[in-house]
Design an enzyme around this catalytic site. Structure first.
Site, PDB file in Angstrom:
ATOM      1  N   GLY A  14       0.816  -1.217   0.000  1.00  0.00           N
ATOM      2  CA  GLY A  14       0.000   0.000   0.000  1.00  0.00           C
ATOM      3  C   GLY A  14       0.844   1.259   0.000  1.00  0.00           C
ATOM      4  O   GLY A  14       0.562   2.214   0.723  1.00  0.00           O
ATOM      5  N   SER A  16       1.354   3.268  -2.615  1.00  0.00           N
ATOM      6  CA  SER A  16       1.008   4.222  -3.675  1.00  0.00           C
ATOM      7  C   SER A  16       0.463   5.535  -3.131  1.00  0.00           C
ATOM      8  O   SER A  16       0.481   6.551  -3.806  1.00  0.00           O
ATOM      9  CB  SER A  16      -0.030   3.587  -4.614  1.00  0.00           C
ATOM     10  OG  SER A  16      -1.085   3.018  -3.868  1.00  0.00           O
ATOM     11  N   ASN A  89       1.375  -2.510   5.311  1.00  0.00           N
ATOM     12  CA  ASN A  89       0.679  -1.236   5.519  1.00  0.00           C
ATOM     13  C   ASN A  89      -0.661  -1.169   4.790  1.00  0.00           C
ATOM     14  O   ASN A  89      -1.570  -0.479   5.249  1.00  0.00           O
ATOM     15  CB  ASN A  89       1.602  -0.084   5.066  1.00  0.00           C
ATOM     16  CG  ASN A  89       0.842   1.203   4.866  1.00  0.00           C
ATOM     17  OD1 ASN A  89       0.536   1.916   5.828  1.00  0.00           O
ATOM     18  ND2 ASN A  89       0.489   1.517   3.617  1.00  0.00           N
ATOM     19  N   SER A 145      -3.786  -0.265  14.195  1.00  0.00           N
ATOM     20  CA  SER A 145      -4.615   0.926  14.391  1.00  0.00           C
ATOM     21  C   SER A 145      -4.951   1.067  15.875  1.00  0.00           C
ATOM     22  O   SER A 145      -5.019   0.058  16.597  1.00  0.00           O
ATOM     23  CB  SER A 145      -5.916   0.792  13.602  1.00  0.00           C
ATOM     24  OG  SER A 145      -6.822   1.818  13.979  1.00  0.00           O
ATOM     25  N   TYR A 159     -13.096  -3.723  10.890  1.00  0.00           N
ATOM     26  CA  TYR A 159     -11.814  -3.024  10.841  1.00  0.00           C
ATOM     27  C   TYR A 159     -11.073  -3.173  12.177  1.00  0.00           C
ATOM     28  O   TYR A 159      -9.900  -3.563  12.203  1.00  0.00           O
ATOM     29  CB  TYR A 159     -12.053  -1.542  10.521  1.00  0.00           C
ATOM     30  CG  TYR A 159     -10.775  -0.733  10.440  1.00  0.00           C
ATOM     31  CD1 TYR A 159      -9.938  -0.827   9.335  1.00  0.00           C
ATOM     32  CD2 TYR A 159     -10.404   0.110  11.482  1.00  0.00           C
ATOM     33  CE1 TYR A 159      -8.770  -0.099   9.257  1.00  0.00           C
ATOM     34  CE2 TYR A 159      -9.230   0.844  11.416  1.00  0.00           C
ATOM     35  CZ  TYR A 159      -8.419   0.741  10.302  1.00  0.00           C
ATOM     36  OH  TYR A 159      -7.240   1.455  10.233  1.00  0.00           O
ATOM     37  N   ALA A 161     -11.529  -5.378  14.508  1.00  0.00           N
ATOM     38  CA  ALA A 161     -11.173  -6.788  14.736  1.00  0.00           C
ATOM     39  C   ALA A 161      -9.947  -7.185  13.911  1.00  0.00           C
ATOM     40  O   ALA A 161      -9.054  -7.880  14.397  1.00  0.00           O
ATOM     41  CB  ALA A 161     -12.358  -7.676  14.377  1.00  0.00           C
TER      42      ALA A 161
HETATM   43  P1  NAP Z   1      -5.101   5.015   2.138  1.00  0.00           P
HETATM   44  O1  NAP Z   1      -4.622   6.408   1.971  1.00  0.00           O
HETATM   45  O2  NAP Z   1      -6.527   4.687   1.910  1.00  0.00           O
HETATM   46  O3  NAP Z   1      -4.172   4.042   1.250  1.00  0.00           O
HETATM   47  C1  NAP Z   1      -4.432   2.668   1.254  1.00  0.00           C
HETATM   48  C2  NAP Z   1      -3.328   1.909   0.554  1.00  0.00           C
HETATM   49  O4  NAP Z   1      -3.678   0.513   0.620  1.00  0.00           O
HETATM   50  C3  NAP Z   1      -3.195   2.293  -0.904  1.00  0.00           C
HETATM   51  O5  NAP Z   1      -1.853   2.234  -1.276  1.00  0.00           O
HETATM   52  C4  NAP Z   1      -4.009   1.207  -1.622  1.00  0.00           C
HETATM   53  O6  NAP Z   1      -3.526   0.901  -2.925  1.00  0.00           O
HETATM   54  C5  NAP Z   1      -3.791   0.007  -0.709  1.00  0.00           C
HETATM   55  N1  NAP Z   1      -4.930  -0.908  -0.836  1.00  0.00           N
HETATM   56  C6  NAP Z   1      -6.246  -0.641  -0.613  1.00  0.00           C
HETATM   57  N2  NAP Z   1      -6.997  -1.709  -0.935  1.00  0.00           N
HETATM   58  C7  NAP Z   1      -6.137  -2.677  -1.382  1.00  0.00           C
HETATM   59  C8  NAP Z   1      -6.306  -3.980  -1.901  1.00  0.00           C
HETATM   60  N3  NAP Z   1      -7.512  -4.544  -2.050  1.00  0.00           N
HETATM   61  N4  NAP Z   1      -5.199  -4.668  -2.273  1.00  0.00           N
HETATM   62  C9  NAP Z   1      -3.987  -4.110  -2.152  1.00  0.00           C
HETATM   63  N5  NAP Z   1      -3.757  -2.879  -1.700  1.00  0.00           N
HETATM   64  C10 NAP Z   1      -4.824  -2.160  -1.316  1.00  0.00           C
HETATM   65  O7  NAP Z   1      -4.810   4.474   3.613  1.00  0.00           O
HETATM   66  P2  NAP Z   1      -3.817   5.024   4.748  1.00  0.00           P
HETATM   67  O8  NAP Z   1      -4.584   5.956   5.587  1.00  0.00           O
HETATM   68  O9  NAP Z   1      -2.506   5.432   4.185  1.00  0.00           O
HETATM   69  O10 NAP Z   1      -3.658   3.670   5.586  1.00  0.00           O
HETATM   70  C11 NAP Z   1      -2.478   2.875   5.589  1.00  0.00           C
HETATM   71  C12 NAP Z   1      -2.569   1.904   6.760  1.00  0.00           C
HETATM   72  O11 NAP Z   1      -2.677   2.642   7.984  1.00  0.00           O
HETATM   73  C13 NAP Z   1      -3.798   0.989   6.695  1.00  0.00           C
HETATM   74  O12 NAP Z   1      -3.469  -0.296   7.113  1.00  0.00           O
HETATM   75  C14 NAP Z   1      -4.750   1.643   7.683  1.00  0.00           C
HETATM   76  O13 NAP Z   1      -5.662   0.723   8.226  1.00  0.00           O
HETATM   77  C15 NAP Z   1      -3.780   2.171   8.723  1.00  0.00           C
HETATM   78  N6  NAP Z   1      -4.357   3.256   9.523  1.00  0.00           N
HETATM   79  C16 NAP Z   1      -4.776   4.419   8.932  1.00  0.00           C
HETATM   80  C17 NAP Z   1      -5.356   5.410   9.727  1.00  0.00           C
HETATM   81  C18 NAP Z   1      -5.852   6.722   9.147  1.00  0.00           C
HETATM   82  O14 NAP Z   1      -6.534   7.474   9.859  1.00  0.00           O
HETATM   83  N7  NAP Z   1      -5.517   7.059   7.915  1.00  0.00           N
HETATM   84  C19 NAP Z   1      -5.494   5.205  11.103  1.00  0.00           C
HETATM   85  C20 NAP Z   1      -5.061   4.018  11.670  1.00  0.00           C
HETATM   86  C21 NAP Z   1      -4.482   3.049  10.868  1.00  0.00           C
HETATM   87  P3  NAP Z   1      -4.083   1.647  -4.279  1.00  0.00           P
HETATM   88  O15 NAP Z   1      -4.246   3.100  -3.935  1.00  0.00           O
HETATM   89  O16 NAP Z   1      -3.006   1.410  -5.284  1.00  0.00           O
HETATM   90  O17 NAP Z   1      -5.371   0.981  -4.661  1.00  0.00           O
END
Ligand code: NAP
Length: 253
Positions: A14, A16, A89, A145, A159, A161
């Site tokens: 993830g 990108s 990630n 998270s 999520y 869980a």
């Molecule tokens: P994001 O901006 O939504 O980016 C999600 C990333 O995961 C993208 O690179 C996307 O790839 C990839 N992804 C989504 N669905 C996928 C699939 N089916 N197969 C493969 N890759 C997939 O998310 P983020 O906020 O950076 O989150 C990154 C991590 O941090 C996650 O595990 C999230 O649960 C955790 N987190 C985030 C927050 C928050 O508030 N943002 C809080 C706590 C934890 P593409 O774009 O190429 O499709």
């Protein structure tokens, strides 16, 4: 502190967008070669490779599909030669109303568990097998998270869980394979300014995501990348199994 990760190959899933992109960028600045995994955003992944300007490469895989995680790991090994550090990630936060019919609710539950937990677990399994075979002191960093500890809105039950599962497999890896030199860590962010948080803010309002912060602003991806780089360097190895909170003081436990 100067951190030198040159010579290390790191798979960041993830990468990108959002947190993964910031992590990949910081690790590459420290000299690492990154396997930039993406799903739909090929353009962003290719742009990032261009910006990183080293031997880093982009790899597509849809982690909601069974079998893709394992194939991704194999492809990276084949093309980059090795993986020294795995960073899980990639993740999704899909809401499912509790009032929805069970089959609809379960469909979303399965997808969230598949991407966030099953694919993370398979990648961990592949990495452990690889590190053991090569007698490597590998590291695994799993992005969990705050929801794993605090719970979440009812719609995000899957999520929370999935992330609790991620924390749990991290501890198991650390305790089972420490003597083999393998270290595992989890990181539990609170709200981080990315597309994922935006979807939540659109639904619940900004107040919901910032009212409990102790610091003056919401966490940004750049606030996570230095800690990940530090852990990747090996300087935190004696914290193996630990979870690191990064939540702007919104939840202390
Ligand atoms: P994001 O901006 O939504 O980016 C999600 C990333 O995961 C993208 O690179 C996307 O790839 C990839 N992804 C989504 N669905 C996928 C699939 N089916 N197969 C493969 N890759 C997939 O998310 P983020 O906020 O950076 O989150 C990154 C991590 O941090 C996650 O595990 C999230 O649960 C955790 N987190 C985030 C927050 C928050 O508030 N943002 C809080 C706590 C934890 P593409 O774009 O190429 O499709």
């Amino acid at each position: 502190m100067y951190i030198n990760l040159s010579g290390l190959n790191i798979l960041v899933t993830g990468a990108s967008r959002g947190i993964g992109k910031a992590i990949a960028t910081k690790l590459a600045e420290a000299g690492a070669t990154i396997a930039v995994h993406y799903n739909k955003n090929a353009r962003e992944a290719e742009n990032l490779i261009h910006v990183l300007g080293n031997e880093s490469k982009a790899y597509q895989a849809d982690l909601s599909r069974k079998g893709e995680a394992g194939k991704l790991f194999e492809r990276v090994i084949l093309e980059l030669g090795s993986i020294d550090i795995l960073i899980n990630n990639a993740g999704i936060a899909k809401p499912a109303r509790l009032e929805a019919p069970e089959d609809e609710w379960l469909k979303i539950w399965d997808e969230v568990i598949q991407v966030n937990l099953n694919s993370t677990a398979v990648l961990c399994k592949k990495a452990i097998e690889y590190f053991l075979k090569k007698k490597m002191a590998g590291r695994i960093i799993n992005i969990a998270s705050r929801a794993a500890f605090k719970g979440d809105q009812a719609e995000y039950m899957a999520y929370a869980a999935s992330k609790a599962g991620v924390v749990s497999i991290t501890k198991t890896i650390a305790s089972a394979y420490g003597k083999n030199g393998i270290k595992a860590f989890s990181i539990a962010p609170g709200f981080v300014k990315t597309d994922m948080a935006k979807a939540f803010i659109d639904q619940y309002g900004e107040q919901h995501t910032s009212s409990d912060l102790s610091l003056e602003r919401m966490t940004e991806p750049k606030d996570l990348a230095p800690l990940v780089t530090f852990i990747a360097s090996g300087m935190a190895d004696h914290s193996t199994g630990a979870n690191f909170d990064i939540n702007a003081g919104s939840y202390m436990h």
